[in-house]
Write a protein that holds these residues in place. Structure first.
Motif, PDB file in Angstrom:
ATOM      1  N   ALA A   1       0.749  -1.339  -0.087  1.00 54.69           N
ATOM      2  CA  ALA A   1       0.201   0.072  -0.071  1.00 54.69           C
ATOM      3  C   ALA A   1       0.723   1.118   0.186  1.00 54.69           C
ATOM      4  O   ALA A   1       0.278   2.320  -0.681  1.00 54.69           O
ATOM      5  N   LEU A   2       1.931   1.056   0.830  1.00 51.25           N
ATOM      6  CA  LEU A   2       2.675   2.341   0.600  1.00 51.25           C
ATOM      7  C   LEU A   2       3.433   2.534  -0.493  1.00 51.25           C
ATOM      8  O   LEU A   2       3.700   3.697  -1.187  1.00 51.25           O
ATOM      9  N   ILE A   3       4.026   1.524  -1.487  1.00 48.75           N
ATOM     10  CA  ILE A   3       4.411   1.700  -2.773  1.00 48.75           C
ATOM     11  C   ILE A   3       3.269   2.118  -3.624  1.00 48.75           C
ATOM     12  O   ILE A   3       3.468   3.223  -4.489  1.00 48.75           O
ATOM     13  N   ALA A   4       2.189   1.600  -3.373  1.00 47.41           N
ATOM     14  CA  ALA A   4       0.823   1.990  -4.524  1.00 47.41           C
ATOM     15  C   ALA A   4       0.653   3.614  -4.122  1.00 47.41           C
ATOM     16  O   ALA A   4       0.436   4.332  -5.347  1.00 47.41           O
TER      17      ALA A   4
ATOM     18  N   VAL B   1      -5.238  14.733 -11.638  1.00 49.92           N
ATOM     19  CA  VAL B   1      -6.565  14.096 -10.547  1.00 49.92           C
ATOM     20  C   VAL B   1      -6.565  12.718 -11.557  1.00 49.92           C
ATOM     21  O   VAL B   1      -7.041  11.567 -11.019  1.00 49.92           O
ATOM     22  N   LEU B   2      -6.717  12.756 -13.120  1.00 45.46           N
ATOM     23  CA  LEU B   2      -6.963  11.785 -13.657  1.00 45.46           C
ATOM     24  C   LEU B   2      -6.206  10.311 -13.666  1.00 45.46           C
ATOM     25  O   LEU B   2      -6.550   9.383 -13.715  1.00 45.46           O
ATOM     26  N   ALA B   3      -4.805  10.701 -13.744  1.00 45.28           N
ATOM     27  CA  ALA B   3      -3.792   9.944 -13.865  1.00 45.28           C
ATOM     28  C   ALA B   3      -3.824   9.000 -12.572  1.00 45.28           C
ATOM     29  O   ALA B   3      -3.968   7.629 -12.746  1.00 45.28           O
ATOM     30  N   PRO B   4      -3.800   9.408 -11.316  1.00 41.88           N
ATOM     31  CA  PRO B   4      -3.830   8.217 -10.095  1.00 41.88           C
ATOM     32  C   PRO B   4      -5.322   7.695 -10.156  1.00 41.88           C
ATOM     33  O   PRO B   4      -5.252   6.553  -9.793  1.00 41.88           O
ATOM     34  N   ALA B   5      -6.402   8.324 -10.500  1.00 40.40           N
ATOM     35  CA  ALA B   5      -7.738   7.537 -10.855  1.00 40.40           C
ATOM     36  C   ALA B   5      -7.619   6.504 -11.603  1.00 40.40           C
ATOM     37  O   ALA B   5      -8.203   5.414 -11.483  1.00 40.40           O
ATOM     38  N   ILE B   6      -7.012   6.483 -12.864  1.00 40.80           N
ATOM     39  CA  ILE B   6      -6.578   5.519 -13.699  1.00 40.80           C
ATOM     40  C   ILE B   6      -6.049   4.523 -13.233  1.00 40.80           C
ATOM     41  O   ILE B   6      -6.205   3.225 -13.485  1.00 40.80           O
ATOM     42  N   ILE B   7      -4.859   5.006 -12.485  1.00 41.52           N
ATOM     43  CA  ILE B   7      -3.733   3.894 -11.964  1.00 41.52           C
ATOM     44  C   ILE B   7      -4.216   2.910 -10.746  1.00 41.52           C
ATOM     45  O   ILE B   7      -3.916   1.968 -10.470  1.00 41.52           O
ATOM     46  N   ALA B   8      -5.044   3.923  -9.904  1.00 43.61           N
ATOM     47  CA  ALA B   8      -5.619   3.235  -8.543  1.00 43.61           C
ATOM     48  C   ALA B   8      -6.118   1.627  -8.713  1.00 43.61           C
ATOM     49  O   ALA B   8      -5.537   0.911  -7.896  1.00 43.61           O
TER      50      ALA B   8
ATOM     51  N   ALA C   1      -0.856  11.800   1.635  1.00 46.19           N
ATOM     52  CA  ALA C   1      -0.266  10.790   2.453  1.00 46.19           C
ATOM     53  C   ALA C   1      -0.992  10.572   3.841  1.00 46.19           C
ATOM     54  O   ALA C   1      -1.424   9.721   4.148  1.00 46.19           O
ATOM     55  N   TRP C   2      -1.048  11.939   4.408  1.00 44.82           N
ATOM     56  CA  TRP C   2      -1.773  12.183   5.635  1.00 44.82           C
ATOM     57  C   TRP C   2      -3.359  11.689   5.495  1.00 44.82           C
ATOM     58  O   TRP C   2      -3.815  11.023   6.602  1.00 44.82           O
TER      59      TRP C   2
ATOM     60  N   GLY D   1       8.063   8.055   6.276  1.00 43.92           N
ATOM     61  CA  GLY D   1       8.885   7.372   5.040  1.00 43.92           C
ATOM     62  C   GLY D   1       8.408   7.524   3.717  1.00 43.92           C
ATOM     63  O   GLY D   1       9.276   7.902   2.834  1.00 43.92           O
ATOM     64  N   LEU D   2       7.000   7.847   3.356  1.00 42.92           N
ATOM     65  CA  LEU D   2       6.744   8.087   2.010  1.00 42.92           C
ATOM     66  C   LEU D   2       7.251   9.644   1.617  1.00 42.92           C
ATOM     67  O   LEU D   2       7.452   9.480   0.649  1.00 42.92           O
ATOM     68  N   VAL D   3       6.866  10.350   2.658  1.00 43.96           N
ATOM     69  CA  VAL D   3       7.447  11.758   2.254  1.00 43.96           C
ATOM     70  C   VAL D   3       8.904  11.656   1.977  1.00 43.96           C
ATOM     71  O   VAL D   3       9.301  12.463   0.953  1.00 43.96           O
ATOM     72  N   ILE D   4       9.694  11.140   2.744  1.00 47.40           N
ATOM     73  CA  ILE D   4      11.038  11.057   2.566  1.00 47.40           C
ATOM     74  C   ILE D   4      11.371  10.523   1.189  1.00 47.40           C
ATOM     75  O   ILE D   4      12.364  10.953   0.474  1.00 47.40           O
ATOM     76  N   ALA D   5      10.635   9.440   0.865  1.00 45.28           N
ATOM     77  CA  ALA D   5      11.133   8.669  -0.550  1.00 45.28           C
ATOM     78  C   ALA D   5      10.706   9.450  -1.642  1.00 45.28           C
ATOM     79  O   ALA D   5      11.332   9.744  -2.609  1.00 45.28           O
TER      80      ALA D   5
END
Length: 160
Positions: free
Chosen positions: A3-6, A59-66, A118-119, A134-138
């Motif tokens: 989920a973190l990578i996603a 907005v569209l790109a992550p909606a398609i990828i999710a 992320a929050w 960790g996600l923010v740092i990455a």
């Protein structure tokens, strides 16, 4: 960890989609979000580099990828909208500091657009506060490296 990578991929897609759209569409559909209006300090709200086209594809790109990661379309769209809200906040602050559109402000350019989604989405993705950190740092590290790579590939105008 999945989920973190996603979530990192979804935020990355929101961040990258406007750059791709700019390269494909050039100046077509590139109306500034702030419509050229200025804040009380006489400076633009966000500047010319924040466009409706960029917001839409972010907005569209992550909606398609999710759904590829097993998440809902609305969750991907929300991640994209939150990432761009953080990006607009960064631009607003940069204009208040007198920095020009597309100027570099390390940290300010990456943290709000990764921390806000992320929050807010941490419960949807089952993440802890440490996971969010960790996600923010990455994201900061990856965005820094990928920006330089995209510049070398002539996909970005500047290496940041």
């Amino acid at each position: 960890m999945f989920a973190l990578i996603a979530l990192l991929v979804l935020i990355g897609a929101a961040n990258t989609a406007p750059i791709i759209a700019k390269n494909v569409l050039r100046t077509r559909l590139s109306r500034p979000v702030d419509g050229g209006l200025c804040f009380v300090d006489g400076r633009p709200f966000f500047g010319t580099s924040k466009t409706w086209r960029g917001l839409a594809v972010a907005v569209l790109a992550p909606a398609i990828i999710a759904p590829l990661f097993g998440f809902e379309v609305w969750q991907g769209a929300a991640v994209g909208a939150l990432a761009m809200s953080g990006d607009l906040l960064s631009s607003f602050i940069k204009r208040r500091l007198g920095l020009k559109p597309s100027s570099q402000a390390f940290g300010l350019d990456q943290i709000p657009e990764s921390l806000l989604p992320a929050w807010v989405a941490r419960a949807w993705f089952g993440l802890s506060a440490w996971d969010v950190l960790g996600l923010v740092i990455a994201f900061v590290a990856l965005a820094t490296v990928l920006s330089k790579l995209m510049f070398k590939l002539k996909l970005r105008d500047k290496p940041y």
